[in-house]
Each structure stands twice: as C-alpha cells, then as structure tokens.
Design a protein around this motif. Structure first.
Motif, PDB file in Angstrom:
ATOM      1  N   GLY A   9     -34.056  -2.891 -28.644  1.00 19.46           N
ATOM      2  CA  GLY A   9     -32.594  -2.429 -28.211  1.00 19.46           C
ATOM      3  C   GLY A   9     -32.200  -4.165 -28.586  1.00 19.46           C
ATOM      4  N   TYR A  10     -31.061  -4.724 -27.453  1.00 22.67           N
ATOM      5  CA  TYR A  10     -30.000  -6.362 -26.638  1.00 22.67           C
ATOM      6  C   TYR A  10     -31.263  -6.920 -26.471  1.00 22.67           C
ATOM      7  N   GLU A  11     -32.736  -6.474 -26.264  1.00 21.71           N
ATOM      8  CA  GLU A  11     -33.288  -7.485 -25.036  1.00 21.71           C
ATOM      9  C   GLU A  11     -34.242  -8.213 -26.515  1.00 21.71           C
ATOM     10  N   GLY A  12     -34.277  -7.450 -27.626  1.00 25.14           N
ATOM     11  CA  GLY A  12     -35.466  -8.216 -28.652  1.00 25.14           C
ATOM     12  C   GLY A  12     -34.230  -9.118 -29.385  1.00 25.14           C
ATOM     13  N   CYS A  19     -29.534 -16.697 -28.365  1.00 28.23           N
ATOM     14  CA  CYS A  19     -30.351 -18.008 -27.616  1.00 28.23           C
ATOM     15  C   CYS A  19     -29.821 -19.218 -28.601  1.00 28.23           C
ATOM     16  N   VAL A  20     -30.286 -18.909 -29.510  1.00 34.37           N
ATOM     17  CA  VAL A  20     -29.895 -20.259 -30.872  1.00 34.37           C
ATOM     18  C   VAL A  20     -29.139 -20.361 -31.408  1.00 34.37           C
ATOM     19  N   ARG A  90     -27.651 -13.875 -21.785  1.00 36.64           N
ATOM     20  CA  ARG A  90     -28.112 -13.228 -20.019  1.00 36.64           C
ATOM     21  C   ARG A  90     -26.932 -12.680 -19.826  1.00 36.64           C
ATOM     22  N   ALA A  91     -26.697 -13.240 -18.789  1.00 35.47           N
ATOM     23  CA  ALA A  91     -25.075 -13.001 -18.237  1.00 35.47           C
ATOM     24  C   ALA A  91     -23.839 -12.612 -19.054  1.00 35.47           C
ATOM     25  N   VAL A  92     -24.214 -13.187 -20.118  1.00 39.46           N
ATOM     26  CA  VAL A  92     -23.116 -12.479 -21.015  1.00 39.46           C
ATOM     27  C   VAL A  92     -23.192 -10.728 -21.612  1.00 39.46           C
TER      28      VAL A  92
END
Length: 113
Positions: A9-12, A19-20, A90-92
C-alpha cells in the motif's frame, strides 16, 4: 487509490519515494524559494490583485513546510511542530488517508460512517 500501490500500500515504495523527494526539496530549499518568489512578485498573477500580502503569506507557508513544520492543532492556536523528513511524510500521508479529510474533499459526498 491504495490498491494500485502494491501489497504494501502506501507504506511501501510510495513512502520511501516521498521521503527521498522531501529530502531533495529541503536540501534545495533556497533555489525552490527563489523560483516561487518570482510568482509572488509577478503582476500577472490573479491573486496579487485580491490581496498584496497573500503571495507573501503563501511563500512563508511553503518555506515553513520545507523546514518541516506541520500544524497539528487548529490554525487559530498556531502551534507547529518541526518534524524530521520521515515524520513529516508520515504525517502528511496520515492526513491524506484520514476518512474525515476525504469526506471534506467534496462537499456533496456524504459518507455514512
């Protein structure tokens, strides 16, 4: 929109790429802000006619976001936290995945949850 991102999902990979990108944006903050300032001083932009300070307000908001500031509280309290790159991403993502925020996205979409 989460299913096409794969098993994680969006965690990968999505989070890693975000982040990059955020790291690159923060490293090149001065160059990016110089480009954005031209839009604030451009007389052809429509919002300059409405409020001359609006451009500067938006620029300061962009600059705060590039420093990692995230508003966690109502805007009236104006309390901000400075987060790391990973924390800000992660907050966004959490804010975007919130069912409440998604329900507010379209005013006639009335979810029953």
């Amino acid at each position: 929109m989460i299913d096409p991102m794969g098993v994680a999902g969006y965690e990968g990979a999505f989070t890693n790429i975000c982040c990059v990108v955020m790291r690159v944006l923060r490293e090149n903050r001065d160059a990016l802000m110089n480009v954005l300032e031209t839009f604030a001083h451009d007389p052809l932009v429509e919002w300059v006619k409405k409020d001359k300070d609006e451009g500067h307000k938006l620029l300061s908001k962009c600059e705060r976001r590039l420093r990692g500031e995230v508003t966690r509280f109502p805007a009236s309290r104006d309390i901000c936290q400075v987060l790391s790159v990973d924390g800000q991403v992660r907050a966004v993502i959490a804010e975007a995945a919130s069912a409440t925020n998604q329900a507010d996205m379209y005013k006639w979409w009335m979810p029953w949850y």
